[in-house]
Design a protein around this motif. Structure first.
Motif, short mmCIF file in Angstrom:
data_model
loop_
_atom_site.label_atom_id
_atom_site.label_comp_id
_atom_site.label_asym_id
_atom_site.label_seq_id
_atom_site.Cartn_x
_atom_site.Cartn_y
_atom_site.Cartn_z
N LEU A 192 -17.22 16.33 7.45
CA LEU A 192 -16.50 16.14 8.75
C LEU A 192 -15.49 15.00 8.44
O LEU A 192 -15.64 14.26 7.42
N PRO A 193 -14.47 15.13 9.19
CA PRO A 193 -13.22 14.16 8.76
C PRO A 193 -13.88 12.87 9.11
O PRO A 193 -13.54 11.81 8.58
N SER A 194 -14.92 12.72 9.94
CA SER A 194 -15.47 11.42 10.28
C SER A 194 -16.15 10.82 8.78
O SER A 194 -16.29 9.63 8.67
N HIS A 195 -16.83 11.53 8.15
CA HIS A 195 -17.48 11.35 6.96
C HIS A 195 -16.38 10.73 5.80
O HIS A 195 -16.80 9.94 5.27
N ALA A 196 -15.36 11.35 5.87
CA ALA A 196 -14.21 10.91 4.86
C ALA A 196 -13.78 9.33 5.54
O ALA A 196 -13.55 8.73 4.66
N CYS A 197 -13.51 9.36 6.78
CA CYS A 197 -13.31 8.14 7.18
C CYS A 197 -14.23 6.97 6.93
O CYS A 197 -13.84 5.95 6.77
N GLU A 198 -15.56 7.28 7.17
CA GLU A 198 -16.44 6.33 6.70
C GLU A 198 -16.29 5.86 5.29
O GLU A 198 -16.59 4.73 5.30
N VAL A 199 -16.58 6.61 4.40
CA VAL A 199 -16.52 6.14 2.95
C VAL A 199 -15.14 5.41 2.77
O VAL A 199 -15.20 4.33 1.97
N MET A 200 -14.00 5.79 3.36
CA MET A 200 -12.86 5.04 3.24
C MET A 200 -12.84 3.67 3.82
O MET A 200 -12.32 2.88 3.03
N GLU A 201 -13.75 3.53 4.97
CA GLU A 201 -13.74 2.45 5.51
C GLU A 201 -14.61 1.29 4.39
O GLU A 201 -14.48 0.22 4.72
N TRP A 202 -15.41 2.08 3.69
CA TRP A 202 -16.24 1.01 2.69
C TRP A 202 -15.59 0.57 1.73
O TRP A 202 -16.18 -0.20 0.68
N GLY A 203 -14.07 1.11 1.32
CA GLY A 203 -13.29 0.65 0.33
C GLY A 203 -13.31 1.51 -0.89
O GLY A 203 -12.62 1.31 -1.76
N TYR A 204 -13.92 2.94 -0.65
CA TYR A 204 -13.45 3.90 -1.53
C TYR A 204 -11.94 4.42 -1.56
O TYR A 204 -11.39 4.09 -0.50
#
Length: 263
Positions: A192-204
């Protein structure tokens, strides 16, 4: 907001999304998805049987030329170090690039990378002049070894390929981000797009997607959604999230608010 750039092996890219090119309903849908997502690179696997002469391969090449998107060849389906190295060398000739996504599969059921031999394969390819992006697990020790032998970026999975589960081990992935200094690209398992947003929020630093877009009901719209989510997560990381609180905190100022004393 202006997009910040992604730098890998000294080369700058305008997007933090990489996109796979398989399993789309049609070449036209793939082309439209790539056009709307504007990825940094698109992945392509080498088909050993006359890869440059096949009609489908020629059509694929023409599409990439129209879109102007760099190609990231991968060693999909390889199960030994020698097979991966040979496939990478063939891909360099076919696709005319030193970039390679290194896949060395150790288990056919989970498609988990061969963590015991991946470092050896990456080391050989780096010595041969490749810009290696190794597909691996979220294991911290493995990722450190890949960096130690010269990988300037690492691609840990969030979950097994094609599952769409999102990050199944958030603690390990966040620890990995805290301890590894080179760019980290989440490769595999996002749905899901939310999965991508989450890992990017972690700094990936970026994500690589294929199945989540290609097998959605509307791949073109989903490609755009993921592109927006990746950028939103990156912006949130740069902005810095508020500190989590244990109790409710008033968000409306009380200064000057009328006080009612009752009857």
């Amino acid at each position: 907001m202006t997009r910040d750039t992604l730098t890998l092996y000294g080369e700058t890219f305008q997007s933090r999304l990489l996109l796979g090119t398989s399993r789309y309903p049609s070449p036209a849908v793939l082309e439209a998805a790539v056009a709307i997502a504007r990825p940094a690179m698109v992945t392509a696997s080498l088909r050993r049987q006359s890869a440059t002469g096949a009609e489908a391969g020629q059509a694929f090449w023409q599409m990439l030329k129209r879109l102007g998107v760099p190609v990231l060849p991968n060693t999909a389906g390889c199960h030994s170090v020698q097979e991966a190295v040979t496939t990478a060398q063939m891909a360099r000739e076919v696709f005319e690039t030193d970039w390679i996504k290194l896949e060395l599969i150790g288990d056919d059921y989970t498609l988990q990378p061969d963590t015991l031999n991946l470092v050896d394969a990456a080391s050989q390819l780096i010595k041969d002049g490749f810009k290696v992006l190794p597909y691996c697990t979220e294991d911290l020790v493995l990722c450190r070894r890949l960096v130690d032998i010269g990988c300037q970026a690492v691609m840990p999975w969030a979950a097994p390929i094609g599952t769409g589960k999102g990050a199944i081990n958030p603690y390990a992935m966040r620890t990995l981000r805290e301890r590894i200094e080179v760019p980290l690209i989440v490769d595999a398992g996002l749905g899901l797009p939310s999965h991508a947003c989450e890992v990017m929020e972690w700094g990936y630093d970026a994500v690589l997607l294929n199945t989540a877009v290609a097998l959605s009901q509307d791949p073109v719209k989903m490609a755009g959604a993921f592109a927006s989510a990746v950028q939103a997560g990156r912006d949130a990381f740069i902005a810095g999230a508020m500190a989590e609180q244990q109790a409710a905190q008033p968000s409306t100022p009380v200064l000057g608010t009328p006080f009612w004393h009752g009857a």
